[in-house]
Design an enzyme around this catalytic site. Sequence first.
Site, short mmCIF file in Angstrom:
data_model
loop_
_atom_site.label_atom_id
_atom_site.label_comp_id
_atom_site.label_asym_id
_atom_site.label_seq_id
_atom_site.Cartn_x
_atom_site.Cartn_y
_atom_site.Cartn_z
N GLU A 47 -104.92 62.01 56.02
CA GLU A 47 -106.85 60.67 56.00
C GLU A 47 -107.31 59.72 57.18
O GLU A 47 -108.12 59.87 57.81
CB GLU A 47 -107.04 60.37 54.49
CG GLU A 47 -106.46 60.94 53.19
CD GLU A 47 -107.88 62.11 53.50
OE1 GLU A 47 -109.21 61.94 54.41
OE2 GLU A 47 -108.18 63.80 53.22
N LYS A 54 -97.05 42.53 64.40
CA LYS A 54 -96.78 40.70 63.93
C LYS A 54 -96.98 39.50 65.07
O LYS A 54 -96.69 40.36 66.13
CB LYS A 54 -95.47 40.21 63.71
CG LYS A 54 -95.28 40.70 61.98
CD LYS A 54 -94.15 40.53 61.55
CE LYS A 54 -93.09 41.01 60.21
NZ LYS A 54 -94.66 39.61 58.97
N HIS A 129 -91.43 54.53 52.65
CA HIS A 129 -90.80 53.19 53.83
C HIS A 129 -90.00 54.32 55.32
O HIS A 129 -89.31 54.47 54.29
CB HIS A 129 -90.77 52.27 53.56
CG HIS A 129 -91.68 51.22 52.57
ND1 HIS A 129 -91.93 49.70 53.08
CD2 HIS A 129 -93.07 51.80 52.45
CE1 HIS A 129 -92.54 49.63 52.21
NE2 HIS A 129 -93.48 50.63 51.91
N GLU A 148 -92.10 50.26 61.91
CA GLU A 148 -91.72 50.08 60.58
C GLU A 148 -93.18 51.51 60.05
O GLU A 148 -94.21 51.40 60.23
CB GLU A 148 -92.00 49.34 59.51
CG GLU A 148 -92.27 49.86 58.34
CD GLU A 148 -92.27 48.54 57.40
OE1 GLU A 148 -91.06 48.08 56.64
OE2 GLU A 148 -93.33 48.19 57.06
N ALA A 160 -102.14 49.46 46.26
CA ALA A 160 -101.70 48.27 46.74
C ALA A 160 -102.15 47.17 47.87
O ALA A 160 -101.61 45.78 47.69
CB ALA A 160 -100.37 48.91 47.92
#
Length: 213
Positions: A47, A54, A129, A148, A160
């Site tokens: 989607e 970071k 994950h 990740e 979440a």
Amino acid sequence: MMEMDKETLKQWQFFMMKYKFGLDEMNTKLNIINDEFQFLHDHNPIEHIKSRIKKPDSTIRKLRRKGLEPTIENADKHIKDIAGIRVICSFISDIYTIFEIIKGQDDVKVLQVKDYIAEPKPNGYESLHILVEVPVFLTDRTENVCVEIQIRTIAMDFWASLEHKIYYKFQKEVPASLTSELKAAAEMVHYLDHKMKNIKEEMDLYKLMELEV
């Protein structure tokens, strides 16, 4: 941003560049998967995609929480989520389809898989994950970079996001009543995703029957 002299900041920014390139590489792969799947199967498994790198100060804080010196060498060795991608799907089956395609690519090495769909966290969190390693071709060398990838349904992502906002607002000291409500909402998300999975399977069966007529 934490205080850094210009030279140190420049070193960290240059270090982060390879993770940006790794992120670009995986984003391209995922977009190709989605476009090809649409062409072949008349269905988009993805989607939308969110990605982030970071910041140096966030990486340094994480190193310190781990009891490590805030160096670039330690960041490269011990922080595996500097580059992160979140892939949002409609159906649970799409999650595992994407995973299998990624796993089958010659230049992608799967380092770790945590399946929180098969085994949700105690608070109800669900997601797949994956930690992968991809080659980044720099001007003078090739480096393998960790990325990740979190793959989840729209419903899982909504839950979440709400959970993150609640924990941020209450500084992780969430009232028991809210924790209970979140767990109940997670169970509803689980039910909804499996209900949608059944509807999709029935829809696919009707399409197959139409083709056979």
